[in-house]
Design an enzyme around this catalytic site. Structure first.
Site, mmCIF file in Angstrom:
data_model
loop_
_atom_site.group_PDB
_atom_site.id
_atom_site.type_symbol
_atom_site.label_atom_id
_atom_site.label_comp_id
_atom_site.label_asym_id
_atom_site.label_seq_id
_atom_site.Cartn_x
_atom_site.Cartn_y
_atom_site.Cartn_z
ATOM 1 N N HIS A 129 0.816 -1.228 0.000
ATOM 2 C CA HIS A 129 0.000 0.000 0.000
ATOM 3 C C HIS A 129 0.849 1.278 0.000
ATOM 4 C CE1 HIS A 129 -3.615 -2.276 0.520
ATOM 5 N NE2 HIS A 129 -3.278 -2.741 1.710
ATOM 6 N N ASP A 166 -2.955 -10.747 -2.013
ATOM 7 C CA ASP A 166 -3.465 -10.200 -0.748
ATOM 8 C C ASP A 166 -4.956 -9.854 -0.894
ATOM 9 O OD1 ASP A 166 -2.218 -8.816 1.920
ATOM 10 O OD2 ASP A 166 -3.908 -7.633 1.168
ATOM 11 N N HIS A 168 -6.331 -7.208 -0.136
ATOM 12 C CA HIS A 168 -6.472 -5.803 -0.520
ATOM 13 C C HIS A 168 -5.690 -5.500 -1.788
ATOM 14 C CE1 HIS A 168 -6.825 -6.093 3.946
ATOM 15 N NE2 HIS A 168 -7.925 -5.418 3.679
ATOM 16 N N ASP A 253 -4.559 -12.656 4.337
ATOM 17 C CA ASP A 253 -5.850 -12.171 4.828
ATOM 18 C C ASP A 253 -7.004 -12.652 3.944
ATOM 19 O OD1 ASP A 253 -4.645 -10.555 2.948
ATOM 20 O OD2 ASP A 253 -4.831 -8.690 4.080
HETATM 21 ZN ZN ZN Z 1 -4.163 -7.074 3.017
#
Ligand code: ZN
Length: 382
Positions: A129, A166, A168, A253
């Site tokens: 990120h 991931d 995200h 996750d």
């Molecule tokens: Zn994540």
């Protein structure tokens, strides 16, 4: 040397010193759980340790602005600095962040020199990120972006594939390479979740158009669903792109027990995804593959899943991907396949051979309506 001794791991106790804040999900216990798993009888002694080092300022500047690097340097020694609503540092966080980016570069160098066959960097803080000029989503430096630039600038590699499984979307990684046709970024992520980017239509800009592939997924995707998308979308694109190394933002996750996500992947599924990217690396670049730890916040799930990945990387297990593929829920995956075909087929004609004619044909209005109905019902149930 036995085949199973050729997988490298990066581990360093200084990664445990980074504390992002009180009761933060991205906590030192995550790596503590993994490092203790490495002592399990079926794992101990089977992996070659690759020594971490700090990233140099020059390496960081390949991805990050000098002002941002200075901002992170200034956090050294301060008990707590808040960088955004969910990203903080302690006195030793910057040292850990330098070691995370540098440790991943070391893993890439070890794979490229043949010191190890493939590698997994068990590092923190995570990175995907982090943007050019700001921290975001628990991430300080964008480890995988720094490592990809390092592979190109220091090791002379031309094409790098980054796979991001991931939960995200890796906004920072995408932004770093979205105009660059030499780095292909492929991401699967839970749609409508943090950070909000990663829509199908985000497929790169200017010269990089076609070299960003985003698959936002509905909740509830499991082992077979992920593997099917890897086999039918990632694989044909990756084989045509022909990378000289494959890097993976490995987030756990998407595990069924993760507190932040709503996916249903199991350790067996992570092993299957690992097998899938190993096959790509084997076909294109002699197996050169490096994974780096991103998310994953249930300690038991993280531990079991990383172990399954390591055993697969070392060839101690060989997952039967055909069996896993048979468990895919086509009601979930077909919509994703259709969208991906519509957006990427012009740039990647190799997709045609992997997708059924039914997926490649425009749907009739009746079929569209019934798909919409099925999907809405599934969404309301989830
Ligand atoms: Zn994540």
């Amino acid at each position: 040397m036995a085949r199973e001794k050729q997988t490298g791991i990066v581990k360093d106790d200084r990664y445990l010193n980074h504390c992002a804040g009180e009761d933060h999900p991205e906590c030192p216990e995550r790596l503590r759980a993994l490092y203790s798993m490495l002592e399990d009888p079926d794992v101990a002694g089977r992996f070659k340790e690759v020594t971490a080092r700090s990233a140099t300022t020059e390496e960081l500047h390949l991805v990050h602005s000098s002002d941002y690097v200075k901002q992170l340097e200034a956090t050294e020694g301060a008990a707590f600095t808040s960088l955004d609503s969910d990203t903080g540092t302690c006195a030793l966080s910057h040292e850990a962040a330098l070691l995370a980016a540098g440790g991943l570069c070391r893993a890439v160098a070890a794979v490229c020199s043949g010191e190890v066959h493939n590698a997994f960097a068990l590092i923190r803080p995570p990175g995907h990120h982090a943007e050019k000029s700001c921290a975001k989503g628990f991430c300080l430096y964008n480890n995988i972006a720094v490592a990809a630039k390092f592979a190109q600038n220091q090791l002379g590699l031309k094409r790098v594939l980054i796979v991001d499984w991931d939960l995200h979307h890796g906004n920072g990684t995408q932004h770093c390479f979205q105009e660059d046709p030499s780095v292909l970024y492929f991401s699967t992520h839970q749609r409508h979740s943090f950070p909000g980017s990663g829509k199908f239509k985000e497929r790169g800009k200017s010269k990089g158009k076609g070299y960003t592939v985003n698959l936002p997924l509905p909740t509830g995707c499991g082992d077979g669903d992920y593997l099917l998308l890897f086999e039918k979308i990632l694989k044909p694109i990756a084989l045509a792109f022909s990378p000289e190394i494959v890097l993976v933002s490995a987030g756990f996750d998407i595990h069924v027990a993760d507190p932040l996500g709503a996916m249903t992947v199991t350790p067996h599924g992570f092993a299957g995804l690992t097998r899938s990217v190993m096959e790509i690396a084997q076909s294109c670049c002699g197996g050169k593959l490096v994974l780096t730890l991103e998310g994953g916040y249930n300690l038991d799930a993280l531990r079991d899943s990383v172990k399954a990945v390591l055993l697969e990387l070392a060839g101690i297990t060989t997952t039967d991907t055909a069996k896993l593929l048979a468990t895919a829920d086509r009601r979930k995956t077909d919509r994703v396949l259709r969208k991906a075909w519509r957006i990427h087929s012009r740039h990647w004609p190799s997709l045609a051979a992997f997708l059924d004619p039914d997926i490649r044909r425009p749907r009739s209005p009746m079929k569209w309506l019934s798909d919409w109905w099925d999907e809405s019902a599934a969404y309301l149930r989830s």
